[in-house]
Design a protein around this motif. Sequence first.
Motif, PDB file in Angstrom:
ATOM      1  N   SER A 286       0.826  -1.223   0.000  1.00 40.11           N
ATOM      2  CA  SER A 286       0.000   0.000   0.000  1.00 40.11           C
ATOM      3  C   SER A 286       0.855   1.266   0.000  1.00 40.11           C
ATOM      4  CB  SER A 286      -0.916   0.000   1.239  1.00 40.11           C
ATOM      5  OG  SER A 286      -0.140  -0.108   2.433  1.00 40.11           O
ATOM      6  N   GLU A 287       2.135   1.110  -0.361  1.00 40.54           N
ATOM      7  CA  GLU A 287       3.029   2.263  -0.368  1.00 40.54           C
ATOM      8  C   GLU A 287       2.633   3.240  -1.475  1.00 40.54           C
ATOM      9  OE1 GLU A 287       5.388  -1.312   1.057  1.00 40.54           O
ATOM     10  OE2 GLU A 287       3.927  -0.844  -0.508  1.00 40.54           O
ATOM     11  N   PRO A 288       2.787   4.549  -1.222  1.00 36.28           N
ATOM     12  CA  PRO A 288       2.494   5.532  -2.275  1.00 36.28           C
ATOM     13  C   PRO A 288       3.533   5.437  -3.396  1.00 36.28           C
ATOM     14  CG  PRO A 288       3.503   6.599  -0.363  1.00 36.28           C
ATOM     15  CD  PRO A 288       3.199   5.189   0.044  1.00 36.28           C
ATOM     16  N   GLY A 289       3.080   5.672  -4.621  1.00 38.31           N
ATOM     17  CA  GLY A 289       3.990   5.655  -5.751  1.00 38.31           C
ATOM     18  C   GLY A 289       4.442   4.270  -6.162  1.00 38.31           C
ATOM     19  N   CYS A 290       3.638   3.260  -5.840  1.00 38.89           N
ATOM     20  CA  CYS A 290       3.998   1.888  -6.201  1.00 38.89           C
ATOM     21  C   CYS A 290       3.493   1.575  -7.611  1.00 38.89           C
ATOM     22  CB  CYS A 290       3.419   0.889  -5.196  1.00 38.89           C
ATOM     23  SG  CYS A 290       3.738  -0.846  -5.638  1.00 38.89           S
ATOM     24  N   GLU A 291       4.405   1.413  -8.546  1.00 36.64           N
ATOM     25  CA  GLU A 291       4.032   1.136  -9.930  1.00 36.64           C
ATOM     26  C   GLU A 291       3.477  -0.278 -10.098  1.00 36.64           C
ATOM     27  OE1 GLU A 291       3.848   3.179 -12.484  1.00 36.64           O
ATOM     28  OE2 GLU A 291       4.366   4.788 -11.081  1.00 36.64           O
ATOM     29  N   VAL A 292       3.878  -1.170  -9.233  1.00 34.77           N
ATOM     30  CA  VAL A 292       3.375  -2.547  -9.305  1.00 34.77           C
ATOM     31  C   VAL A 292       1.888  -2.582  -8.981  1.00 34.77           C
ATOM     32  CG1 VAL A 292       3.568  -4.877  -8.342  1.00 34.77           C
ATOM     33  CG2 VAL A 292       5.631  -3.523  -8.744  1.00 34.77           C
ATOM     34  N   ARG A 293       1.487  -1.882  -7.895  1.00 34.94           N
ATOM     35  CA  ARG A 293       0.068  -1.828  -7.519  1.00 34.94           C
ATOM     36  C   ARG A 293      -0.746  -1.126  -8.603  1.00 34.94           C
ATOM     37  NH1 ARG A 293      -0.977  -5.688  -4.431  1.00 34.94           N
ATOM     38  NH2 ARG A 293      -3.062  -4.851  -4.745  1.00 34.94           N
TER      39      ARG A 293
END
Length: 352
Positions: A286-293
Amino acid sequence: MDKSMSDLVPLASLGWQPFFQQQLTLDEWDSAVPARVLEYHRSEMRVLSEQGETVIPLQHAMPKMVVGDWLLLDEAQVFQRLLERKTLFQRKAAGTEVRSQLIAANVDTAFIVCSINDDFNLNRIERYLALVNEAGAEPVLVLSKADLVEDPTQWVREVQQANPGVMVESVNGLSKESLAALAPWMAEGATIAVLGSSGVGKSTLINTLAGKERQLTGAIRDDDSKGRHTTTSRSLLPLEQGGLMLDTPGMREIQLANSESGIDTTFAEIAELARQCRFSDCLHQSEPGCEVRRAIERGELDERRLESYLKLRREDAFNSASLAERRSADKALGKFYKRTLSESGKLKGRDS
């Protein structure tokens, strides 16, 4: 000597390549005898060279070796040294034991066998793919027991969609005509490893390719559609097509260690997305800026595949750390033994 192996005495037929030739010194060009390990046991190994087959007793001072290794003998058939490996399969030893286990060396292609029945499992396939990619060999996924289903193409599509670029062949292990699809990887001098869980049809496939009953096979169990595990040791077997096949016992537990590169190769699209995340240590939760999500939210990446990737990365990190700690402890213990022996010698000198 096995008659079929005696036909494979020329080094090229045994898988000898420029990679190994270039490791020889000028003196070794004239006197050394290259030999390949066909079988490896606790106290001895069976090797084959241009001079024929011989058994080499194992000694404590020898390096760790495995089936498929190339080594040099002198003219009296005495072990001289182990050559650098082109590829190496290894895993964390099964169970709670903290050590690496060598599986096979100098393999060109690995047939990852998975049966089209209850054993079919994409996560398990990706685990084997990570192992093969880390070793440096070419993976080919072989979907066995294709004759037991009406249309195997749905399983082929499922694997290809999850793992783009991986070669996939569906076969009937009892049919030479069906196994002809594997011929491109079995040319003379090629070395193929057969990997897969117990009961997926590895021994049946090998028997058909070898043209004889080289490995015992077990009947399918009715309760879970799995064959009984029958192969108990690793050995290098000749194939009618001219290649060599390395059979491995069915491995119920494949624990990865020091396989970060192999995992990233297997999950290349996730590894590429991870490099674009805002944080270098992103856990892709749930990290901000996660391209995988973001890729999952856009429907470009399957949640199952991400979970498979994360599970293997966690396992690899844990096992790699455990092995590093074990090596450090062994190194410290070795220094302690040497220091103790040295001090003991000094005390004896004083007493005399």
